[in-house]
Design an enzyme around this catalytic site. Structure first.
Site, PDB file in Angstrom:
ATOM      1  N   ASP A 162      37.438  41.120  37.913  1.00 54.38           N
ATOM      2  CA  ASP A 162      38.209  40.850  38.714  1.00 54.38           C
ATOM      3  C   ASP A 162      38.834  41.778  39.744  1.00 54.38           C
ATOM      4  O   ASP A 162      39.495  41.428  40.840  1.00 54.38           O
ATOM      5  CB  ASP A 162      39.643  40.192  38.244  1.00 54.38           C
ATOM      6  CG  ASP A 162      39.227  38.922  37.149  1.00 54.38           C
ATOM      7  OD1 ASP A 162      38.193  38.231  37.683  1.00 54.38           O
ATOM      8  OD2 ASP A 162      39.635  38.995  36.019  1.00 54.38           O
ATOM      9  N   ASP A 204      32.265  32.395  36.587  1.00 55.22           N
ATOM     10  CA  ASP A 204      33.546  32.364  36.187  1.00 55.22           C
ATOM     11  C   ASP A 204      34.132  31.094  35.723  1.00 55.22           C
ATOM     12  O   ASP A 204      34.385  30.837  34.679  1.00 55.22           O
ATOM     13  CB  ASP A 204      34.546  33.120  37.132  1.00 55.22           C
ATOM     14  CG  ASP A 204      35.686  34.079  36.422  1.00 55.22           C
ATOM     15  OD1 ASP A 204      35.408  34.441  35.223  1.00 55.22           O
ATOM     16  OD2 ASP A 204      36.427  34.448  37.220  1.00 55.22           O
TER      17      ASP A 204
END
Length: 479
Positions: free
Chosen positions: A390, A330
């Site tokens: 997420d 990420d």
């Protein structure tokens, strides 16, 4: 820059309405509120493009806000003509999509009147709603520091993670009862649909994520339709699994039909048709921003729930590897890739937004429209976004904590602590987002919060070794 045209009719009390405008802040500075704004009478000259002063009668523009059509000459030429004829404001109506206004700043040094681009349809709507006598002014309110859509995103994310973890724990308890009861063991194993991640498959999964993201960056306009198709199929199956689990708890309406020595409940057939229909409706109307986001969020939540319940992490070691590698993934694709790409853009942000202005967006996010009133809500209905990753990635750790609670009969302490840690991580994400005013990799805050909290609970309870390696619950467990 995006701004607002505030229009007021001549009725008593006056009817008002706001419309989107595009302007260049290098040419003109608009007031931030209506308190400091000056109104001008609107003169509708959309029958002309104002490329020559001979196109309009003498004196018709004097001290007025003028709207003309886009085309045939530059904004600069229109502005100089309007200013020379005494106009106080120039609005340029466009029948095509509004785009940024850009020209050489030095060319506009002698132009003092405000210039803005507005939709032609809004001018037509203005006449229908407010009449022919309209007073207008321009202003550009600042973006709000906080939007209530973030609260909705927060509630959806925490609810999904908590419910996914709880559902995984329910499945684990049923597995344990089947192990302890040999008569149910074979039946339960036939129903078992879980997939267990090992450290090797975790690494392979992260590598596949990296390759897929890079391929999407370079071949977005083709692969986006592959992702949409996969999402429709996976979300329909997920929605079916979620709703079937609820329907299974209802003790009536269980009539069956038999075909080829196999029987199935009629209500499940109707449920399958409903879930497929929901996915098809979303696929057809996915670009209808006013309501399609609700259906996408429902399908997305079902997808995340099913993923968290189905994919099992065998131990904390695998959780650390998965969350740690995806955290690096990420951060790299958000913060590091701008130094590598030619246009200086983040690969992650480009793919999420649709590279090269592609109108098709990847259906891999929870979307909630901004609820505060500012210019962007009139121009393009902006959304607050949270990626499925997420929710799913920390959710897998929450699910492992819940299963570990079930295995060790620890009164949900791991599950509750990890869920609270996830909520705290989400709050931290929103705080940093508001302070930095740029997209954030949420895993940067969610992963440390959940991993550290889970580790501290295991250390405090002196169960770190068992938590790290996973519990050998199959031996000696009794219902």
């Amino acid at each position: 820059d995006e701004g607002i045209l505030h229009a007021s009719g001549s009725g008593v009390p006056p009817v008002t309405k706001d419309y989107c405008i595009i302007y260049n802040s290098n040419w003109v500075s608009l007031p931030k509120t209506l308190d400091n704004a000056t109104f001008s009478t609107l003169e509708n000259l959309t029958s002309t493009v104002l490329c020559s002063s001979a196109e309009v009668p003498s004196g018709v523009m004097k001290d007025k806000a003028v709207v003309v059509m886009r085309g045939n000459c530059t904004f600069l030429e229109k502005a100089r003509i309007a200013q020379s004829l005494g106009a106080k404001m120039l609005l340029i109506a466009s029948k095509s999509k509004l785009s940024a206004i850009s020209d050489n700043k030095t060319d506009f040094e002698d132009v003092t009147l405000p210039i803005a681009l507005i939709r032609y349809n809004d001018i037509v709507d203005m006449q229908l709603v407010l009449g022919n006598e309209v007073n207008v002014t321009l202003y550009s309110p600042p973006l709000p520091e906080f939007d209530c859509s973030m609260v909705v995103i927060f509630l959806i994310a925490v609810f999904t993670v908590a419910l996914g973890g709880y559902w995984s724990g329910v499945a684990e308890l049923e597995n344990l009862k089947a192990v302890a009861s040999p008569g149910e063991r074979e039946t339960r194993w036939k129903k078992e649909e879980n997939v267990t991640f090992t450290p090797i498959t975790v690494i392979l999964f992260v590598v596949i994520c990296c390759v897929m993201l890079v391929l999407l960056y370079f071949f977005y306009k083709w692969l986006v339709y592959v992702i949409i198709s996969v999402f429709c199929l996976a979300s329909a199956m997920s929605l079916y699994n979620c709703l079937a689990a609820l329907i299974g708890e209802i003790p009536f309406g269980q009539c069956r039909i038999t075909c080829s020595n196999k029987s199935i409940e009629v209500r499940l057939i109707f449920l399958a048709i409903f879930c497929i229909g929901a996915a098809v409706v979303w696929a057809v109307f996915r670009n209808e921003d006013r309501w399609a986001w609700i259906l996408q969020d429902i399908l997305g939540v079902a997808f995340c729930l099913n993923f968290i319940k189905t994919l099992k992490m065998p131990n904390f070691k695998s959780c650390v590897i998965l969350l740690g590698l995806l955290l690096l993934y990420d951060v790299f694709f958000v913060f590091i890739t701008p130094f590598i790409t030619k246009n200086g853009a983040s690969i992650m942000v480009e793919v999420a937004a649709g590279p090269f202005g592609n109108s098709e967006k990847l259906p891999v996010v929870i979307r909630v429209p901004r609820l505060e009133h500012f210019a962007s809500t009139l121009c393009d209905l902006p959304f607050s976004l949270l990626g499925f990753g997420d929710i799913i990635v920390p959710g897998l750790l929450v699910a492992y904590c819940r299963r570990f609670d079930v295995q060790t009969r620890s009164s949900s302490v791991y599950y509750i602590s990890c869920t609270i840690a996830y909520a705290v991580g989400m709050v931290l994400t929103f705080i940093v987002l508001a302070l930095m005013k740029m997209g954030q990799p949420a895993l940067l805050y969610l992963v440390p919060c959940t991993l550290i909290t889970s580790s501290l609970v295991a250390w405090r309870r002196k169960e770190m070794k068992k938590f790290w390696k996973g519990s050998s619950y199959q031996v000696g467990w009794r219902p």
